[in-house]
Design an enzyme around this catalytic site. Structure first.
Site, PDB file in Angstrom:
ATOM      1  N   LYS A  50     -27.552  21.018 -15.444  1.00 61.26           N
ATOM      2  CA  LYS A  50     -28.497  20.877 -16.559  1.00 61.26           C
ATOM      3  C   LYS A  50     -28.184  21.880 -17.661  1.00 61.26           C
ATOM      4  O   LYS A  50     -28.132  21.532 -18.837  1.00 61.26           O
ATOM      5  CB  LYS A  50     -29.936  21.072 -16.060  1.00 61.26           C
ATOM      6  N   GLN A  94     -37.323  24.046 -11.588  1.00 62.20           N
ATOM      7  CA  GLN A  94     -36.577  23.211 -10.642  1.00 62.20           C
ATOM      8  C   GLN A  94     -37.377  23.046  -9.343  1.00 62.20           C
ATOM      9  O   GLN A  94     -37.835  24.024  -8.756  1.00 62.20           O
ATOM     10  CB  GLN A  94     -35.200  23.846 -10.352  1.00 62.20           C
ATOM     11  N   ASP A 117     -40.021  18.178 -18.233  1.00 66.17           N
ATOM     12  CA  ASP A 117     -39.916  17.312 -17.054  1.00 66.17           C
ATOM     13  C   ASP A 117     -41.030  16.265 -17.063  1.00 66.17           C
ATOM     14  O   ASP A 117     -41.048  15.368 -16.218  1.00 66.17           O
ATOM     15  CB  ASP A 117     -40.019  18.160 -15.773  1.00 66.17           C
TER      16      ASP A 117
END
Ligand code: NAD
Length: 282
Positions: A50, A94, A117
């Protein structure tokens, strides 16, 4: 029929290039901060991919790596600091987090405007209400692939297999928003095969290697396989038995090289959306 394969790597490369060009054109350098707790090897690889993609797109990227024993209050303090930091446009925590930390408490602590997200209840609510803002990355990638393949969604019978908050539910909401007629199937669904056979568009996000067999697929269907499963021999496979399904589908995504690469490209897209919104762009 032998299906055309939807190339997620190529689509993701195009999207990443478009996002980078749009940021450059707007004269902004979006800032993405990824927070990782603990040393799960798979999570580390995801985070590296990422941040590498963000750097390649010309974004400012920072990784905050915290030890596995980090307490929930300490992590919440980090989130509060990032929320207040004007140089940070997007925050990605994460997952999964270590067991002693409540994931939902961490997600709810994020500034929804920086929640790239798309998991904060405010963003989930906007999506459920039909006015999506920051949308979870993998579902967003699924929709981009469907658009790339030119699949007509209005009025189509769509079946989504799996109802997680990360994938299945948001995919169902996005397909509903695109005027498909959506069935959300899951582990308690009676006669899963029959439900799948009705699908003109089938999106599978279950996490069971090759659960969906060729004879579950309608002739001419579009099949999007979100699953990533590692077989005992080390091979990565999806939730769909690819070779069998490709005999009947018109379009199908491979694993790897389908939805996976789109997740990262969508993250960059979300970070740019957040950066523009925070700077007052339309
Ligand atoms: P999850 O475990 O949170 O949810 C799985 C869902 O599948 C649940 O809703 C459950 O009801 C349903 N399910 C479980 N067993 C079933 C069965 N036998 N029949 C029908 N439904 C069943 O998983 P998730 O986070 O949604 O991920 C699903 C898969 O997608 C996993 O393989 C994961 O690795 C993969 N994934 C890929 C990406 C990507 O970037 N490509 C991103 C996220 C998840």
């Amino acid at each position: 029929m032998s299906a055309a394969v939807i190339d997620g790597r190529a689509a993701a490369a195009r999207l990443r290039a478009r996002v980078a060009a749009e940021a450059r054109g707007a004269g902004i350098v979006p800032g993405l901060t990824v927070v990782i707790v603990g040393d799960d090897p798979a999570s580390r690889v995801y985070v590296r991919n990422k941040t590498k993609a963000a750097a390649t797109a010309g974004f400012r990227e920072t990784t905050i790596a915290l030890p596995a024993e980090t307490s929930e209050p300490a992590l919440l303090q980090v989130i509060a600091r990032l929320n207040a930091d004007d140089a940070v446009d997007g925050i990605l925590v994460q997952l999964p987090l270590p067991k002693h930390i409540r994931t939902q408490a961490v997600i709810e602590a994020l500034d929804p405007a920086k929640d790239v997200d798309g998991l904060h209840p405010l963003n989930a609510g906007h999506l459920a209400g039909g006015h999506p803002r920051l949308v979870p990355c993998t579902p967003k990638g699924v929709m981009t692939l469907l658009a790339e393949a030119g699949v007509a969604l209005a009025g189509a019978r769509a079946v989504v297999l799996g109802r997680s908050t990360l994938v299945g539910r948001p995919v169902a909401a996005l397909l509903t928003g695109a005027d498909a007629t959506v069935t959300l199937a899951h582990s308690r669904t009676r006669d899963l095969a029959a439900e799948c056979r009705r699908a003109e568009v089938l999106v599978v996000a279950v996490g069971r290697a090759e659960l969906v067999r060729g004879d579950w697929i309608a002739e001419g269907a579009t099949v999007i396989d979100v699953g990533i499963n590692r077989r005992a021999d080390g091979r990565l496979v999806g939730d769909v038995a690819f070779a069998e399904a490709a005999e009947r589908a018109a379009w199908i995504t491979p694993v790897p090289g389908g939805v996976g690469p789109m997740t990262i490209a969508s993250l960059l897209e979300n970070t740019l959306i957040a950066a523009k919104a925070r700077r007052g762009f339309a």
